[in-house]
Write a protein that holds these residues in place. Structure first.
Motif, mmCIF file in Angstrom:
data_model
loop_
_atom_site.group_PDB
_atom_site.id
_atom_site.type_symbol
_atom_site.label_atom_id
_atom_site.label_comp_id
_atom_site.label_asym_id
_atom_site.label_seq_id
_atom_site.Cartn_x
_atom_site.Cartn_y
_atom_site.Cartn_z
ATOM 1 N N ALA A 146 -1.856 -1.456 -3.904
ATOM 2 C CA ALA A 146 -2.932 -0.597 -3.377
ATOM 3 C C ALA A 146 -2.461 0.748 -2.887
ATOM 4 O O ALA A 146 -1.433 1.012 -2.734
ATOM 5 N N THR A 147 -3.222 1.689 -3.251
ATOM 6 C CA THR A 147 -2.939 3.250 -2.721
ATOM 7 C C THR A 147 -3.933 3.769 -1.830
ATOM 8 O O THR A 147 -4.897 3.173 -1.708
ATOM 9 N N ALA A 148 -3.299 4.396 -1.047
ATOM 10 C CA ALA A 148 -3.865 5.223 0.170
ATOM 11 C C ALA A 148 -3.715 6.768 -0.058
ATOM 12 O O ALA A 148 -2.751 7.278 -0.229
ATOM 13 N N GLY A 158 -6.575 7.543 4.645
ATOM 14 C CA GLY A 158 -5.448 6.910 4.212
ATOM 15 C C GLY A 158 -4.492 6.266 5.148
ATOM 16 O O GLY A 158 -3.985 5.192 4.986
ATOM 17 N N ARG A 186 -3.904 -0.383 9.185
ATOM 18 C CA ARG A 186 -4.359 -1.749 9.081
ATOM 19 C C ARG A 186 -3.735 -2.722 8.383
ATOM 20 O O ARG A 186 -3.547 -3.831 8.793
ATOM 21 N N ALA A 187 -2.803 -2.331 7.095
ATOM 22 C CA ALA A 187 -2.106 -3.102 6.172
ATOM 23 C C ALA A 187 -1.106 -3.611 7.206
ATOM 24 O O ALA A 187 -0.770 -4.860 7.153
ATOM 25 N N LEU A 197 1.158 5.364 -0.199
ATOM 26 C CA LEU A 197 0.758 6.585 0.357
ATOM 27 C C LEU A 197 0.723 7.599 -1.117
ATOM 28 O O LEU A 197 1.812 7.881 -1.712
ATOM 29 N N THR A 253 0.911 -1.215 -0.106
ATOM 30 C CA THR A 253 0.010 -0.019 -0.031
ATOM 31 C C THR A 253 1.099 1.142 0.102
ATOM 32 O O THR A 253 1.765 1.381 1.012
ATOM 33 N N ARG A 311 -5.434 5.255 8.278
ATOM 34 C CA ARG A 311 -6.000 4.222 8.820
ATOM 35 C C ARG A 311 -5.682 3.201 8.087
ATOM 36 O O ARG A 311 -5.468 2.163 8.646
ATOM 37 N N GLN A 312 -5.783 2.932 6.712
ATOM 38 C CA GLN A 312 -5.654 2.032 5.765
ATOM 39 C C GLN A 312 -4.305 1.610 5.828
ATOM 40 O O GLN A 312 -4.036 0.247 5.927
ATOM 41 N N MET A 313 -3.224 2.390 6.105
ATOM 42 C CA MET A 313 -1.701 1.711 6.109
ATOM 43 C C MET A 313 -1.710 1.177 7.695
ATOM 44 O O MET A 313 -0.801 0.200 7.560
ATOM 45 N N ILE A 349 4.150 -1.377 3.489
ATOM 46 C CA ILE A 349 3.526 0.004 2.817
ATOM 47 C C ILE A 349 4.821 1.016 2.345
ATOM 48 O O ILE A 349 5.965 0.498 2.631
#
Length: 300
Positions: free
Chosen positions: A154-156, A162, A168-169, A131, A129, A164-166, A176
């Motif tokens: 994937a992109t955040a 974004g 979680r990953a 950023l 992921t 929070r997405q990172m 990331i």
């Protein structure tokens, strides 16, 4: 413009890099402000001009290769265009299953790093992921959004969602990628030395490592001469202990970025306005170099 991107995406890298090198020099000659910032940043770094001069053409090559990087068919692998140095470091970090943070400055072809990692180490279920900041130009957004979402990548967005997405990953043991020498928005960074001059530096990279316990590595994509392709270099990163303050952690990461840039100053984006103030921040908030060093524990 999309038609032009698609047309250029079919060109061989050799021609794109040749065209880009010429464009880099034309831009340097035509823009006094760009030229002055480029020269000033090299001077601040204390590097000989001869070492940084090739970066003028390299900046143009970075732009010219973008259509090929973004619009190349998803099934077209990098293959022989890519070679690795230090891939075993990524393999070892992923085996620990505690998440991995990869940091790269604006050095060489930083776009190739994410694609290379995705192709070799990731898949749809466990992607890397990255950023990114959404494109400001409306016509460019669909191109950016579609092209960067390649298999295993994937992109955040650079928003709270974004981040929070990172997180979680990382907590799922995934990878990331970040560019820590990018000037963050106001309130999302601290002033830390970068080549001896205070630069507003993101705290996100260090916080992600400190909060999740993820592994940390450095990576950069060397642009090989003559359009031969790229070499991805992976290196150990300095430890970011939990007890480090945001200023200390930012200074540690900046020092690591400096070390990488000194390896290939002819491929660094010296024209980037690294020392600009974040929007809305009072200029008085930028400390003098001596004060910045004291604040980060460099003069204890």
């Amino acid at each position: 413009m999309l038609l032009l991107f698609r047309f250029l995406a079919r060109w061989p890298l050799r021609l794109l890099h040749a065209l880009g090198g010429l464009a880099g020099w034309l831009t340097y000659a035509a823009s006094a402000s760009y030229r002055q910032r480029f020269q000033a940043n090299v001077a601040v770094a204390g590097l000989p001009w001869a070492a940084a001069r090739p970066a003028i053409a390299a900046a143009g090559r970075m732009i010219a290769e973008t259509p090929w990087l973004w619009l190349r068919p998803a099934e077209e692998r990098l293959g022989r265009r890519l070679r690795w140095e230090g891939a075993e470091l990524i393999e070892a970090a992923l085996a620990e299953r505690r998440g991995l943070v990869l940091l790269t400055p604006h050095l060489g072809c930083f776009e190739i790093c994410a694609q290379a990692v995705a192709e070799r180490f990731c898949d749809a279920e466990r992607p890397i992921t990255v950023l990114f900041r959404p494109a400001r130009k409306a016509w460019l957004r669909p191109i950016v959004d579609d092209s960067r979402g390649r298999p295993g990548l994937a992109t955040a967005p650079a928003t709270l969602a974004g981040v929070r997405q990172m997180i979680r990953a990382l907590r799922q043991g995934q990878t990331i990628g970040l560019l820590p020498d990018q000037v963050p928005p106001e309130g999302l960074g601290v002033w830390a030395p970068f080549f001896g001059r205070p630069a507003y530096t993101m705290t996100l990279a260090a916080r992600l490592v400190q909060q999740t316990g993820a592994a940390l590595l450095l990576i950069w994509g060397e642009r090989l001469p003559g359009g031969q392709g790229y070499a991805v270099h992976v290196m150990p990163a300095p430890a970011i202990a939990r007890e480090l303050s945001p200023e200390e952690a930012a200074a540690t990461i900046n020092a690591a970025m400096e070390q990488m840039i000194r390896l290939a100053p002819g491929q660094y984006l010296w024209g980037y306005n690294r020392y600009k103030r974040p929007r809305g921040l009072d200029i008085a908030a930028a400390p003098e170099p001596a004060a910045a060093a004291t604040a980060t524990g460099q003069e204890r």
